[in-house]
Design an enzyme around this catalytic site. Structure first.
Site, mmCIF file in Angstrom:
data_model
loop_
_atom_site.group_PDB
_atom_site.id
_atom_site.type_symbol
_atom_site.label_atom_id
_atom_site.label_comp_id
_atom_site.label_asym_id
_atom_site.label_seq_id
_atom_site.Cartn_x
_atom_site.Cartn_y
_atom_site.Cartn_z
ATOM 1 N N ARG A 89 38.242 30.251 57.992
ATOM 2 C CA ARG A 89 39.319 31.146 58.373
ATOM 3 C C ARG A 89 38.988 32.567 57.917
ATOM 4 N NH1 ARG A 89 43.023 30.544 55.379
ATOM 5 N NH2 ARG A 89 42.487 28.670 54.234
ATOM 6 N N TYR A 238 36.132 28.624 65.039
ATOM 7 C CA TYR A 238 36.346 27.768 63.875
ATOM 8 C C TYR A 238 37.814 27.297 63.768
ATOM 9 C CZ TYR A 238 37.402 26.132 59.327
ATOM 10 O OH TYR A 238 37.897 25.350 58.332
ATOM 11 N N GLY A 239 37.995 26.054 63.385
ATOM 12 C CA GLY A 239 39.278 25.361 63.255
ATOM 13 C C GLY A 239 40.521 26.206 63.039
ATOM 14 N N LYS A 247 47.405 25.991 61.799
ATOM 15 C CA LYS A 247 47.952 26.958 60.856
ATOM 16 C C LYS A 247 48.773 28.039 61.568
ATOM 17 C CE LYS A 247 46.574 24.687 57.454
ATOM 18 N NZ LYS A 247 45.328 24.619 56.808
ATOM 19 N N HIS A 267 52.677 23.901 53.825
ATOM 20 C CA HIS A 267 51.282 23.452 53.723
ATOM 21 C C HIS A 267 51.235 22.255 52.767
ATOM 22 C CE1 HIS A 267 46.829 24.775 52.812
ATOM 23 N NE2 HIS A 267 46.874 23.870 53.769
ATOM 24 N N SER A 289 44.180 25.430 50.183
ATOM 25 C CA SER A 289 43.082 24.875 50.972
ATOM 26 C C SER A 289 41.961 24.371 50.064
ATOM 27 C CB SER A 289 42.534 25.952 51.905
ATOM 28 O OG SER A 289 43.560 26.383 52.761
ATOM 29 N N CYS A 291 41.899 21.950 47.954
ATOM 30 C CA CYS A 291 42.318 21.620 46.587
ATOM 31 C C CYS A 291 42.859 20.198 46.462
ATOM 32 C CB CYS A 291 43.343 22.624 46.087
ATOM 33 S SG CYS A 291 42.631 24.249 45.830
ATOM 34 N N GLY A 292 42.645 19.346 47.453
ATOM 35 C CA GLY A 292 42.903 17.925 47.244
ATOM 36 C C GLY A 292 44.043 17.282 48.010
ATOM 37 N N ASP A 314 48.166 17.640 55.648
ATOM 38 C CA ASP A 314 48.011 19.098 55.575
ATOM 39 C C ASP A 314 49.307 19.880 55.804
ATOM 40 O OD1 ASP A 314 46.002 21.206 55.163
ATOM 41 O OD2 ASP A 314 46.402 21.794 57.226
ATOM 42 N N ASN A 407 32.398 24.421 53.577
ATOM 43 C CA ASN A 407 33.637 24.249 54.349
ATOM 44 C C ASN A 407 33.369 23.452 55.636
ATOM 45 O OD1 ASN A 407 36.458 24.647 54.790
ATOM 46 N ND2 ASN A 407 35.984 26.245 56.288
ATOM 47 N N SER A 408 32.340 22.613 55.609
ATOM 48 C CA SER A 408 32.120 21.756 56.784
ATOM 49 C C SER A 408 33.257 20.743 56.862
ATOM 50 C CB SER A 408 30.764 21.059 56.687
ATOM 51 O OG SER A 408 30.634 20.354 55.475
ATOM 52 N N ARG A 409 33.568 20.310 58.076
ATOM 53 C CA ARG A 409 34.804 19.542 58.288
ATOM 54 C C ARG A 409 34.594 18.373 59.233
ATOM 55 N NH1 ARG A 409 39.880 21.568 55.864
ATOM 56 N NH2 ARG A 409 39.127 23.359 54.697
ATOM 57 N N ARG A 440 43.606 24.483 41.621
ATOM 58 C CA ARG A 440 42.451 24.336 40.725
ATOM 59 C C ARG A 440 42.629 25.295 39.563
ATOM 60 N NH1 ARG A 440 37.616 22.163 43.229
ATOM 61 N NH2 ARG A 440 38.187 21.441 45.303
ATOM 62 N N GLY A 535 41.370 8.359 42.704
ATOM 63 C CA GLY A 535 42.224 7.163 42.612
ATOM 64 C C GLY A 535 43.024 7.091 41.324
HETATM 65 P P1 GTP Z 1 42.365 21.699 53.293
HETATM 66 O O1 GTP Z 1 42.040 20.748 54.392
HETATM 67 O O2 GTP Z 1 41.457 22.877 53.241
HETATM 68 O O3 GTP Z 1 43.787 22.128 53.298
HETATM 69 O O4 GTP Z 1 41.996 20.941 51.902
HETATM 70 P P2 GTP Z 1 42.706 19.777 51.072
HETATM 71 O O5 GTP Z 1 43.757 20.344 50.196
HETATM 72 O O6 GTP Z 1 43.083 18.663 51.956
HETATM 73 O O7 GTP Z 1 41.523 19.300 50.091
HETATM 74 P P3 GTP Z 1 40.667 17.956 50.075
HETATM 75 O O8 GTP Z 1 41.489 16.748 49.765
HETATM 76 O O9 GTP Z 1 39.847 17.899 51.299
HETATM 77 O O10 GTP Z 1 39.729 18.204 48.829
HETATM 78 C C1 GTP Z 1 38.871 19.312 48.738
HETATM 79 C C2 GTP Z 1 37.762 19.057 47.754
HETATM 80 O O11 GTP Z 1 38.324 18.757 46.470
HETATM 81 C C3 GTP Z 1 36.890 17.866 48.131
HETATM 82 O O12 GTP Z 1 35.547 18.201 47.906
HETATM 83 C C4 GTP Z 1 37.332 16.782 47.190
HETATM 84 O O13 GTP Z 1 36.310 15.871 46.906
HETATM 85 C C5 GTP Z 1 37.799 17.548 45.951
HETATM 86 N N1 GTP Z 1 38.881 16.810 45.231
HETATM 87 C C6 GTP Z 1 39.992 16.279 45.802
HETATM 88 N N2 GTP Z 1 40.746 15.614 44.883
HETATM 89 C C7 GTP Z 1 40.105 15.755 43.692
HETATM 90 C C8 GTP Z 1 40.392 15.304 42.363
HETATM 91 O O14 GTP Z 1 41.383 14.624 42.077
HETATM 92 N N3 GTP Z 1 39.490 15.659 41.393
HETATM 93 C C9 GTP Z 1 38.370 16.399 41.681
HETATM 94 N N4 GTP Z 1 37.550 16.696 40.677
HETATM 95 N N5 GTP Z 1 38.066 16.830 42.921
HETATM 96 C C10 GTP Z 1 38.916 16.528 43.923
HETATM 97 C C1 SPV Z 2 42.828 24.952 55.385
HETATM 98 O O1 SPV Z 2 41.992 25.868 55.242
HETATM 99 O O2 SPV Z 2 43.868 24.868 54.680
HETATM 100 C C2 SPV Z 2 42.588 23.905 56.391
HETATM 101 C C3 SPV Z 2 41.516 24.097 57.356
HETATM 102 O O3 SPV Z 2 43.321 22.926 56.429
HETATM 103 S S1 SPV Z 2 41.930 25.224 58.608
HETATM 104 O O4 SPV Z 2 42.392 24.459 59.768
HETATM 105 O O5 SPV Z 2 40.744 25.950 58.932
HETATM 106 O O6 SPV Z 2 42.992 26.090 58.165
HETATM 107 MN MN MN Z 3 44.956 23.083 54.832
#
Ligand code: GTP
Ligand code: SPV
Ligand code: MN
Length: 627
Positions: A89, A238-239, A247, A267, A289, A291-292, A314, A407-409, A440, A535
């Protein structure tokens, strides 16, 4: 069949309809399509119906052209490499357009740029559009993509129509939203959100197209007009920049609709958590984004007897029901998840979801037809296998640069998730009992705390911060403010947004309780994560649910919220955990933080800050200063 009006016919001129029947479009859609076709001058119009047959046809064409290639180890999985300049983005080129600047941003002092909401005047927007869109689809096909955010015809659902000259966008929209011509049948008097997208590279192209990925990175421009329910996006495929249902519509435009109609567009992930006794609780969680969210939404509990089912990963649209409870739907139809770090160890349910019918963007690839990215090192069975990185170059384990873009998806249909909740498409949504904020935070912020009530929860959300990630154009690991995990997605004045949240608190409603979590705290000595995460996060959810059940004994007050009393988290089966450091609320850290946060709130929200939220800030600062 609808009659096509003379003016519409004139506007369409000689542009042929390659697929679909123009007469089946409701007149307001006919007008929209004709007007924009006249402006962007594509060589043909393709009206999508969302069928599998249509997707297969487009995919075959993309494979032939080299934009997609099949990942042969799976069924119907494809890899796509973008132009390396178009990978995330672009917040700095994303705008909200309103007549009054302060409908979009807060009153910041002179010289302070608002970071929440990025305002542009209608006049400036006109100029920007005029210098980009006329003729921008020359030599390309304009696809008309009708879609629903949320189950078709549901009370919380909304309709959009996207015009695009990117077929990657067409097939991705089909995964991420409900694309179907039925949208035209149910539209009736309903308004629809007008989405206009172009990769911004008319033919004949003047610059070199890299990786068969047309785009125009220097000219990227993304603008939203909330009152008109209109989105213009130029230059990026890009997405988050191009899949306008996500978004742009579901957060930036929808948050405006939500304010007017009395609901919330956030979000947030949505998860159902069942305890060993069988009782289920629904939780929504907002993390910035990367952050898990996807990981928490699909968590595989390490505590016996627990079960998590995913409703969304999301975005959440939430509205109070007649029974006073807050109901949430996931407006999306697929997951657009961060690939790196996703593995059978961390997120097996995501892995199961994308074994077929998925698109992988900017990941690496193995010579035996598998995807590859950072975090899959242990899953390469044949050590002789060759890896091609996201740029298309040979890559070896141990190379300095990552194999996949950070940020590969993956884009995968949500229904393929083995733990998708049976009610994930319920038009009414699921009742939310807790809202969790998090980010984070390498230092100072405990693993979990409960806020002192609705307003304190809102204040805590407003103070959300996180290390920057690769999801946007920021570099490095600086901790940035990301209020409510919505900084890049704010659709209107943040002070009014906080006020809107606050006013949802009425006597007859049962408000969710608000929590804050931090899976990412690091040891001040070793720099390593203090908490295993993934987990094992169920152990924190377990504590949250026991609090919801009224178990007061497991929490103790601190200036920032209620943290677990020592030993109140189920740590059975975990290795050693440094409880004291993980849960501590260090006075030195929070005193500094209070000063920084006040400065941020005063400069960024200022006079727009609702008085009750200001009181939360004052009270919390006083509690911290008494430490
Ligand atoms: P967007 O799609 O961008 O909105 O991201 P998201 O909030 O869905 O984040 P996602 O769950 O994809 O996690 C992003 C990164 O954080 C990944 O590389 C995960 O492996 C890592 N991650 C997620 N949960 C944890 C956790 O509990 N601990 C740690 N150390 N890393 C985590
Ligand atoms: C984010 O960045 O929070 C995403 C990916 O979920 S995007 O669709 O590019 O916004
Ligand atoms: Mn997101």
């Amino acid at each position: 069949f609808y009659v096509v009006n003379e003016v519409v016919i004139k506007r369409l001129g000689h542009i042929p309809i390659h697929k679909g029947d123009f007469h089946l479009l409701p007149p307001k859609v006919q007008r929209f399509v004709a007007e924009k076709a006249e402006l962007m001058r594509p060589r043909g119009i393709y009206i999508c119906d969302g069928t599998q047959h249509e997707a297969d046809e487009i995919i075959d064409k993309l494979v032939e052209r080299g934009m997609l290639s099949p990942l042969k180890a799976y069924e119907n999985n494809y890899i796509c490499r973008t132009d390396p300049k178009d990978v995330a983005r672009v917040e700095s080129k994303t705008w909200m357009v309103t007549r009054d600047k302060y409908d979009t941003v807060c009153h910041t002092p002179d010289g302070v740029d608002p970071i929440m909401g990025h305002w542009m005047s209608p006049e400036d927007m006109s100029d920007e559009l005029d210098s980009r869109f006329p003729g921008c689809m020359a030599g390309r096909i304009m696809y008309v993509v009708p879609f629903s955010m949320g189950p078709l015809g549901g009370p919380l659902s909304k309709i959009g129509v996207q015009l695009t000259d990117s077929n990657y966008v067409v097939i991705s929209m089909r995964i991420m939203t409900r694309v179907t011509s039925e949208v035209f049948d149910i539209m009736g008097d309903q308004d629809f959100t007008r989405c206009i997208h172009s990769v911004g590279l008319p033919r004949p192209v003047k610059q070199k197209v890299i990786n068969h990925w047309p785009c125009n990175p220097d000219r990227v421009f993304i603008a939203h007009r909330p009152p008109e329910r209109e989105i213009w996006s130029f230059g990026s495929g890009y997405g988050g920049n191009s899949l306008l249902g996500k978004k742009c519509f579901a957060l930036r435009i929808a948050s405006n609709i939500a304010k007017d109609e009395g609901w919330l567009a956030e979000h947030m992930l949505i998860m159902g958590v069942s305890r060993p006794c069988g009782r289920e609780h629904f939780i929504a969680a907002a993390f910035p984004s990367a952050c898990g969210k996807t990981n928490l939404a699909m968590l595989q509990p390490t505590l016996p007897g627990w079960k998590v089912r995913c409703v969304g990963d999301d975005i959440a649209w939430m509205k109070f029901g007649a029974d006073g409870r807050l109901y949430a739907i996931n407006p999306e139809h697929g997951f657009f998840g961060v690939a790196p770090g996703t593995s059978d160890r961390t997120n097996p349910m995501a892995v199961a979801t994308f074994q077929k019918d998925s698109i992988f963007t900017n990941v690496a690839e193995t010579s035996d037809g598998h995807y590859y990215w950072e975090g899959l090192e242990d899953e390469i069975k044949d050590k002789n296998v060759e890896v091609t990185d996201w740029l298309g170059n040979p890559w070896k384990l141990g190379d300095a640069a990552p194999a996949a873009h950070p940020n590969s998806r993956f884009a995968a249909p949500a229904r393929q998730c083995p733990i998708i909740h049976p009610d994930w498409e319920s038009p009414q949504g699921v009742p939310i009992e807790a809202i969790i904020f998090g980010g984070r935070r390498p230092d100072g912020v405990p693993l979990v705390f409960e806020t002192y009530g609705w307003n304190h929860g809102i204040y805590t959300g407003a103070c959300l911060k996180s290390e920057a990630t690769a999801a946007a154009e920021y570099k490095g690991k600086t901790v940035m403010h990301d209020p409510m995990a919505m900084r890049p997605f704010m659709g209107y004045n943040f002070g009014k947004y906080l006020d809107h949240w606050m006013k949802l608190n009425t006597a007859e409603r049962k408000l969710p309780r608000i929590y804050h979590v931090n899976w990412f705290r690091k040891s001040r000595d070793t720099g390593k994560f203090l908490w295993p995460g993934f987990g094992d996060n169920i152990r924190v959810i377990d504590w949250i649910i026991r609090r919801l059940d009224g178990d007061v004994g497991i929490g103790q007050e601190t200036p920032v919220g209620i943290v677990p009393t020592k030993g109140s988290l189920d740590l059975e089966g975990l290795g050693p955990v440094d409880w004291d450091e993980l849960m501590s609320v260090p006075a030195d850290y929070w005193k500094e933080d209070a000063v920084e946060v006040r400065k941020f709130i005063e400069s960024q929200v200022g006079p727009d800050l609702p008085a009750p939220i200001r009181k939360e800030m004052d009270d919390q600062e006083a509690r911290i200063n008494a430490m």
